[in-house]
Design an enzyme around this catalytic site. Sequence first.
Site, PDB file in Angstrom:
ATOM      1  N   HIS A   1     -11.977   9.309   0.627  1.00  0.00           N
ATOM      2  CA  HIS A   1     -10.719   9.465   1.354  1.00  0.00           C
ATOM      3  C   HIS A   1      -9.653  10.027   0.436  1.00  0.00           C
ATOM      4  O   HIS A   1      -9.774   9.988  -0.787  1.00  0.00           O
ATOM      5  CB  HIS A   1     -10.239   8.129   1.933  1.00  0.00           C
ATOM      6  CG  HIS A   1      -9.721   7.148   0.914  1.00  0.00           C
ATOM      7  ND1 HIS A   1     -10.547   6.459   0.047  1.00  0.00           N
ATOM      8  CD2 HIS A   1      -8.457   6.734   0.629  1.00  0.00           C
ATOM      9  CE1 HIS A   1      -9.827   5.667  -0.723  1.00  0.00           C
ATOM     10  NE2 HIS A   1      -8.543   5.820  -0.398  1.00  0.00           N
TER      11      HIS A   1
ATOM     12  N   HIS B   1       0.892  -1.149   0.000  1.00  0.00           N
ATOM     13  CA  HIS B   1       0.000   0.000   0.000  1.00  0.00           C
ATOM     14  C   HIS B   1       0.934   1.203   0.000  1.00  0.00           C
ATOM     15  O   HIS B   1       1.531   1.531   1.026  1.00  0.00           O
ATOM     16  CB  HIS B   1      -0.900  -0.016   1.238  1.00  0.00           C
ATOM     17  CG  HIS B   1      -1.859   1.131   1.282  1.00  0.00           C
ATOM     18  ND1 HIS B   1      -2.057   1.893   2.410  1.00  0.00           N
ATOM     19  CD2 HIS B   1      -2.673   1.647   0.335  1.00  0.00           C
ATOM     20  CE1 HIS B   1      -2.960   2.829   2.159  1.00  0.00           C
ATOM     21  NE2 HIS B   1      -3.334   2.699   0.900  1.00  0.00           N
TER      22      HIS B   1
ATOM     23  N   ASP C   1      -3.877   6.448   3.740  1.00  0.00           N
ATOM     24  CA  ASP C   1      -5.259   6.842   3.466  1.00  0.00           C
ATOM     25  C   ASP C   1      -5.798   7.718   4.587  1.00  0.00           C
ATOM     26  O   ASP C   1      -5.670   7.373   5.763  1.00  0.00           O
ATOM     27  CB  ASP C   1      -6.142   5.607   3.318  1.00  0.00           C
ATOM     28  CG  ASP C   1      -5.837   4.814   2.060  1.00  0.00           C
ATOM     29  OD1 ASP C   1      -5.223   5.385   1.141  1.00  0.00           O
ATOM     30  OD2 ASP C   1      -6.209   3.638   2.000  1.00  0.00           O
TER      31      ASP C   1
ATOM     32  N   HIS D   1      -5.854   9.414  -0.689  1.00  0.00           N
ATOM     33  CA  HIS D   1      -4.696   8.523  -0.680  1.00  0.00           C
ATOM     34  C   HIS D   1      -3.491   9.417  -0.963  1.00  0.00           C
ATOM     35  O   HIS D   1      -3.368  10.000  -2.037  1.00  0.00           O
ATOM     36  CB  HIS D   1      -4.827   7.450  -1.771  1.00  0.00           C
ATOM     37  CG  HIS D   1      -3.609   6.598  -1.941  1.00  0.00           C
ATOM     38  ND1 HIS D   1      -3.346   5.498  -1.160  1.00  0.00           N
ATOM     39  CD2 HIS D   1      -2.567   6.701  -2.804  1.00  0.00           C
ATOM     40  CE1 HIS D   1      -2.199   4.941  -1.540  1.00  0.00           C
ATOM     41  NE2 HIS D   1      -1.709   5.671  -2.535  1.00  0.00           N
TER      42      HIS D   1
END
Length: 258
Positions: free
Chosen positions: A222, A139, A143, A224
């Site tokens: 959200h 990832h 976030d 990122h």
Amino acid sequence: MLVVLALVTVVAPLRSNLLTAPQALAALDLGSAAPTSAGSSTDPSSSVAAAVLGSDADVDTASDPELSNVPDAATLARIREAYENASATCAAQTTGASGDTAAFNSTPEVFYPMISGTYTVSSPYGYRLHPTLGYMKLHAGQDWAAAAGTPIYAAAAGTVVAAGMSSGTGTIIIEHQIDGQTWYTSYLHMYADGIYVSEGDQVEAGQLIAGVGSTGYSTGPHLHFEVRTANNTEDSSTVDPAEWLEEHGAVELTTDCS
């Protein structure tokens, strides 16, 4: 016969209550989530929690990102209202003297990309076992869950090198020169209507650039946020945004300029 009826009357309600109690507890746990700043990260333990908070960590990549690219009328209205009523932050500007600089003894170079109290860190940077793909996957950012339209600000001064929809995901990339090194910050998942800058624009640290959205592979609204050493998508160019912000003395954006 009377005994059987008595058993049915007592046992059936008990069984019903036992089945629904965990669901009620789960609902209470999910409903208790409150916005926090970057200092108190929240790492969802399930895809349900991720969906509530807004994340791209556990998204099924087989889904069609084009389906989420156009906001409904209510979401679009929220984005427009948030833009029109975006809070004036106390980020120091390079042009002119004003009360904006009063909150700082020296001009900060780096800011957190959202105002403290408007977001929850819903998924951290790092490798994780992807629940759908079944293998370890990076990832590559952090976030920050928030309501659609919540203002997003440039983490540092620089040049916008990308702004628009990229592979179904709203994307802004800014190139920065900090301490003699080139860095790139990326801001993802905005709707087209929530992108307020264009490629080639020069932006100041703490300048409003976008509003939170939920395009592409996203479980809910959200931001990122990524930090890279090169303008590419390689895992090797990424760094942990939380550590980068701390190492560069990032300042929390605020609307209190007293």
